[in-house]
Design an enzyme around this catalytic site. Structure first.
Site, mmCIF file in Angstrom:
data_model
loop_
_atom_site.group_PDB
_atom_site.id
_atom_site.type_symbol
_atom_site.label_atom_id
_atom_site.label_comp_id
_atom_site.label_asym_id
_atom_site.label_seq_id
_atom_site.Cartn_x
_atom_site.Cartn_y
_atom_site.Cartn_z
ATOM 1 N N TYR A 176 47.018 21.822 19.614
ATOM 2 C CA TYR A 176 48.691 21.396 19.777
ATOM 3 C C TYR A 176 48.977 20.437 21.080
ATOM 4 C CZ TYR A 176 46.089 24.652 24.076
ATOM 5 O OH TYR A 176 45.281 24.844 24.409
ATOM 6 N N LYS A 191 46.606 18.055 26.770
ATOM 7 C CA LYS A 191 45.353 17.935 25.474
ATOM 8 C C LYS A 191 46.299 16.823 24.913
ATOM 9 C CE LYS A 191 41.947 20.458 25.700
ATOM 10 N NZ LYS A 191 40.257 20.084 25.441
HETATM 11 C C1 HXC Z 1 48.971 33.049 35.297
HETATM 12 C C2 HXC Z 1 46.518 32.039 35.767
HETATM 13 C C3 HXC Z 1 45.361 32.550 35.098
HETATM 14 C C4 HXC Z 1 46.345 33.337 33.528
HETATM 15 C C5 HXC Z 1 44.798 31.260 36.504
HETATM 16 N N1 HXC Z 1 46.025 31.451 36.495
HETATM 17 N N2 HXC Z 1 44.848 32.424 35.557
HETATM 18 N N3 HXC Z 1 48.166 32.266 36.625
HETATM 19 N N4 HXC Z 1 47.857 33.827 34.142
HETATM 20 N N5 HXC Z 1 45.526 34.087 33.597
HETATM 21 C C6 HXC Z 1 46.288 30.568 38.286
HETATM 22 C C7 HXC Z 1 45.748 31.148 39.689
HETATM 23 O O1 HXC Z 1 47.003 32.526 39.896
HETATM 24 C C8 HXC Z 1 46.162 29.715 40.287
HETATM 25 O O2 HXC Z 1 47.164 29.795 40.908
HETATM 26 C C9 HXC Z 1 45.990 28.725 39.657
HETATM 27 O O3 HXC Z 1 46.137 28.900 38.327
HETATM 28 C C10 HXC Z 1 44.435 28.463 40.267
HETATM 29 O O4 HXC Z 1 43.629 29.467 39.539
HETATM 30 P P1 HXC Z 1 42.089 30.024 40.070
HETATM 31 O O5 HXC Z 1 41.233 30.868 40.034
HETATM 32 O O6 HXC Z 1 42.055 28.586 41.670
HETATM 33 O O7 HXC Z 1 41.564 28.565 39.652
HETATM 34 P P2 HXC Z 1 39.439 28.281 38.873
HETATM 35 O O8 HXC Z 1 39.002 28.979 40.436
HETATM 36 O O9 HXC Z 1 39.675 26.703 39.766
HETATM 37 O O10 HXC Z 1 39.278 28.284 38.106
HETATM 38 C C11 HXC Z 1 39.975 27.871 37.196
HETATM 39 C C12 HXC Z 1 40.805 28.746 35.232
HETATM 40 C C13 HXC Z 1 39.969 29.454 34.804
HETATM 41 C C14 HXC Z 1 40.793 27.881 34.856
HETATM 42 C C15 HXC Z 1 41.390 29.452 36.582
HETATM 43 O O11 HXC Z 1 40.435 30.211 34.505
HETATM 44 C C16 HXC Z 1 38.472 28.124 34.307
HETATM 45 O O12 HXC Z 1 37.682 28.297 35.436
HETATM 46 N N6 HXC Z 1 38.783 28.312 33.356
HETATM 47 C C17 HXC Z 1 37.615 27.328 32.240
HETATM 48 C C18 HXC Z 1 37.345 27.525 31.624
HETATM 49 C C19 HXC Z 1 38.352 27.919 30.115
HETATM 50 O O13 HXC Z 1 39.379 27.709 31.053
HETATM 51 N N7 HXC Z 1 38.347 28.055 28.658
HETATM 52 C C20 HXC Z 1 38.859 28.266 28.028
HETATM 53 C C21 HXC Z 1 39.109 26.595 27.200
HETATM 54 S S1 HXC Z 1 39.427 26.625 26.096
HETATM 55 P P3 HXC Z 1 47.775 30.308 42.495
HETATM 56 O O14 HXC Z 1 49.913 29.939 42.966
HETATM 57 O O15 HXC Z 1 48.260 31.644 42.331
HETATM 58 O O16 HXC Z 1 47.214 29.640 43.147
HETATM 59 C C22 HXC Z 1 40.630 26.066 25.328
HETATM 60 C C23 HXC Z 1 41.282 27.383 24.134
HETATM 61 C C24 HXC Z 1 42.379 26.220 23.436
HETATM 62 O O17 HXC Z 1 41.196 25.478 26.186
HETATM 63 C C25 HXC Z 1 42.687 26.459 22.096
HETATM 64 C C26 HXC Z 1 42.960 28.272 22.128
HETATM 65 C C27 HXC Z 1 42.894 28.830 21.018
HETATM 66 P P1 NAP Z 2 35.227 27.896 27.331
HETATM 67 O O1 NAP Z 2 33.323 28.488 26.505
HETATM 68 O O2 NAP Z 2 35.338 28.551 28.638
HETATM 69 O O3 NAP Z 2 33.997 26.137 28.145
HETATM 70 C C1 NAP Z 2 34.330 25.600 28.949
HETATM 71 C C2 NAP Z 2 33.572 24.660 29.878
HETATM 72 O O4 NAP Z 2 34.108 23.658 30.387
HETATM 73 C C3 NAP Z 2 33.191 26.487 30.750
HETATM 74 O O5 NAP Z 2 31.378 25.747 30.268
HETATM 75 C C4 NAP Z 2 33.280 25.235 31.561
HETATM 76 O O6 NAP Z 2 31.916 25.938 32.882
HETATM 77 C C5 NAP Z 2 33.655 24.368 32.181
HETATM 78 N N1 NAP Z 2 34.374 23.865 32.417
HETATM 79 C C6 NAP Z 2 35.485 24.192 32.933
HETATM 80 N N2 NAP Z 2 36.206 23.805 34.429
HETATM 81 C C7 NAP Z 2 35.290 22.927 34.289
HETATM 82 C C8 NAP Z 2 35.542 21.772 35.890
HETATM 83 N N3 NAP Z 2 36.100 21.655 36.930
HETATM 84 N N4 NAP Z 2 34.391 21.472 35.774
HETATM 85 C C9 NAP Z 2 32.936 21.453 35.371
HETATM 86 N N5 NAP Z 2 32.660 22.321 34.114
HETATM 87 C C10 NAP Z 2 34.499 22.973 33.915
HETATM 88 O O7 NAP Z 2 36.053 27.244 25.830
HETATM 89 P P2 NAP Z 2 35.581 26.688 24.626
HETATM 90 O O8 NAP Z 2 35.663 27.895 23.593
HETATM 91 O O9 NAP Z 2 34.201 26.190 24.204
HETATM 92 O O10 NAP Z 2 35.735 24.945 24.609
HETATM 93 C C11 NAP Z 2 35.228 24.141 24.830
HETATM 94 C C12 NAP Z 2 36.729 22.741 24.576
HETATM 95 O O11 NAP Z 2 36.431 23.210 23.138
HETATM 96 C C13 NAP Z 2 37.674 22.810 25.368
HETATM 97 O O12 NAP Z 2 37.869 21.333 25.324
HETATM 98 C C14 NAP Z 2 38.499 23.448 24.040
HETATM 99 O O13 NAP Z 2 39.982 23.073 24.396
HETATM 100 C C15 NAP Z 2 38.052 23.049 22.971
HETATM 101 N N6 NAP Z 2 38.611 23.814 22.041
HETATM 102 C C16 NAP Z 2 38.564 25.152 21.889
HETATM 103 C C17 NAP Z 2 38.528 25.908 20.939
HETATM 104 C C18 NAP Z 2 38.305 27.282 20.359
HETATM 105 O O14 NAP Z 2 38.664 27.695 19.447
HETATM 106 N N7 NAP Z 2 37.268 27.668 20.821
HETATM 107 C C19 NAP Z 2 40.046 25.804 19.833
HETATM 108 C C20 NAP Z 2 40.618 24.271 20.518
HETATM 109 C C21 NAP Z 2 40.373 23.426 21.063
HETATM 110 P P3 NAP Z 2 31.522 26.502 34.505
HETATM 111 O O15 NAP Z 2 32.404 27.181 34.245
HETATM 112 O O16 NAP Z 2 30.622 26.716 34.424
HETATM 113 O O17 NAP Z 2 32.566 24.777 35.076
#
Ligand code: HXC
Ligand code: NAP
Length: 306
Positions: A176, A191
């Site tokens: 995307y 991204k």
């Molecule tokens: C709306 C949300 C939300 C949700 C968090 N927020 N989750 N808002 N809907 N579901 C808001 C919170 O309310 C807060 O805003 C702000 O985001 C920060 O949230 P925190 O929990 O304080 O942040 P933090 O502890 O730093 O955690 C970061 C996080 C969390 C992004 C929110 O989900 C995380 O740690 N994610 C890491 C793993 C991850 O996201 N993996 C996905 C990668 S997969 P306010 O205003 O309330 O302060 C990927 C796939 C792509 O990228 C393609 C998919 C098909």
């Molecule tokens: P995931 O399992 O949620 O992994 C995300 C990782 O990022 C976690 O291990 C998390 O570890 C780490 N992370 C998040 N915030 C961080 C921070 N502030 N500092 C250090 N580490 C942090 O997601 P995933 O599906 O494997 O995705 C991996 C990559 O692939 C991402 O770049 C995602 O955008 C991309 N991607 C995934 C898909 C899919 O189908 N799965 C599709 C398109 C792109 P901690 O929580 O321990 O920090």
């Protein structure tokens, strides 16, 4: 006179989709390709990062994993040990913080040696209609996904440029970046930034022997997906028939792509973003299914201004 024979038409072949890849453990690269090399995978304790980290381990690398949560660091270490990793190290680090990144690189250098290959895999994402996204939600995702990727790349390059040593960076993206991502405005914008930055850094750092490439996964479901992302995916039950490949990606396919891009066999490839998604992102018809708003998709009621 020849009697007319009734000929039975053969059954038309059913589309089979793109075939399954070889089994895990297979590799297109020679065994030991990464012997003596240190590879850092950010977010390498879960999902795709873990799969990529273990593929480098299978090819002889010493592998480090950096992320925030101890449970992910433990899982990364266990997976690396199971894959027979030569030497591994995990370090707690929030990639939003440049000082923590420097400390993590120092710690890895002490335990394994300087990082030769950086896989910028860590990212943040959750589905939310754009009109409901708080400023901090936007900032958080951009800060981790775009700023964090830049800061890790910068730390890596500074060390190599100063030492006069080569290296390879692979930035994990998402398709995307090209199309936009309804329901994921923050992550899609971040991204897109990562893809653009990959191209800039490749030009800036190729003269110093550092290649910079992007790797975009298609749909790779895995058990570590966050509840937010999983719930978004769960809106469609059947994943395979919705992909042109008639199947989703297998984790090892991404590991093979990452290990190739960072390898000696890809040294003239820099500034490229490789998409591994079975052509899913190009799928498009003149008329698409009826539009369903992101709010409806997420089962939300009408937007009420405060
Ligand atoms: C709306 C949300 C939300 C949700 C968090 N927020 N989750 N808002 N809907 N579901 C808001 C919170 O309310 C807060 O805003 C702000 O985001 C920060 O949230 P925190 O929990 O304080 O942040 P933090 O502890 O730093 O955690 C970061 C996080 C969390 C992004 C929110 O989900 C995380 O740690 N994610 C890491 C793993 C991850 O996201 N993996 C996905 C990668 S997969 P306010 O205003 O309330 O302060 C990927 C796939 C792509 O990228 C393609 C998919 C098909
Ligand atoms: P995931 O399992 O949620 O992994 C995300 C990782 O990022 C976690 O291990 C998390 O570890 C780490 N992370 C998040 N915030 C961080 C921070 N502030 N500092 C250090 N580490 C942090 O997601 P995933 O599906 O494997 O995705 C991996 C990559 O692939 C991402 O770049 C995602 O955008 C991309 N991607 C995934 C898909 C899919 O189908 N799965 C599709 C398109 C792109 P901690 O929580 O321990 O920090």
């Amino acid at each position: 006179m020849v009697k007319s024979m009734e000929t039975k038409k053969p059954e038309p072949a059913k589309p089979q989709g793109l075939s399954e890849p070889p089994e895990i453990g297979a590799s297109a690269l020679p065994a030991g390709t990464y012997n003596g090399q240190v590879v850092l995978v950010t977010g390498g304790g879960s999902g795709l990062g873990k799969a990529i980290a273990t593929e480098f381990a299978r090819l002889g690398a010493k592998v480090a994993v950096a992320s925030r949560k101890q449970e992910h660091l433990d899982a990364g270490l266990a997976a690396l040990e199971e894959a027979g990793c030569e030497a591994s190290h995990v370090v707690a680090c929030d990639i939003r913080d440049a000082d923590q990144i420097t400390a993590a690189f120092n710690e890895i250098a002490e335990h394994l040696g300087e990082v030769d290959v950086l896989i910028n895999n860590a990212a943040a994402n959750f589905p939310v209609p754009a009109e409901e996204m708080s400023p901090n939600a936007w900032r958080t995702v951009v800060d981790i996904t775009l700023n964090g990727t830049f800061l890790c790349a910068r730390e890596f390059a500074r060390r190599h440029i100063a030492a006069g040593t080569p290296g390879a960076i692979v930035n994990i993206g998402a398709s995307y970046a090209w199309t936009g991502g309804p329901g994921f405005a923050h992550s899609a914008a971040a991204k897109a930034g990562v893809k653009n930055m990959t191209e800039t850094l490749a030009v800036e750092w190729s003269p110093y022997g550092i290649s910079v490439n992007g790797l975009v996964p298609g749909l790779f479901p895995h058990e570590d997906m966050t509840a937010d992302i999983r719930s978004s995916l769960d809106r469609t039950n059947e994943k395979d028939p919705c992909q042109p490949a008639l199947r989703v990606g297998r984790l090892r396919e991404l590991g093979w792509a990452a290990t190739f891009l960072a390898s000696p066999y890809a040294r003239f490839i820099s500034g490229h973003t490789l998409v591994v998604d079975g052509a899913n992102w190009q799928r498009r018809n003149l008329t698409m299914p009826a539009v369903v708003t992101v709010r409806e998709q997420m089962g939300r009621g009408p937007f009420l201004a405060e």
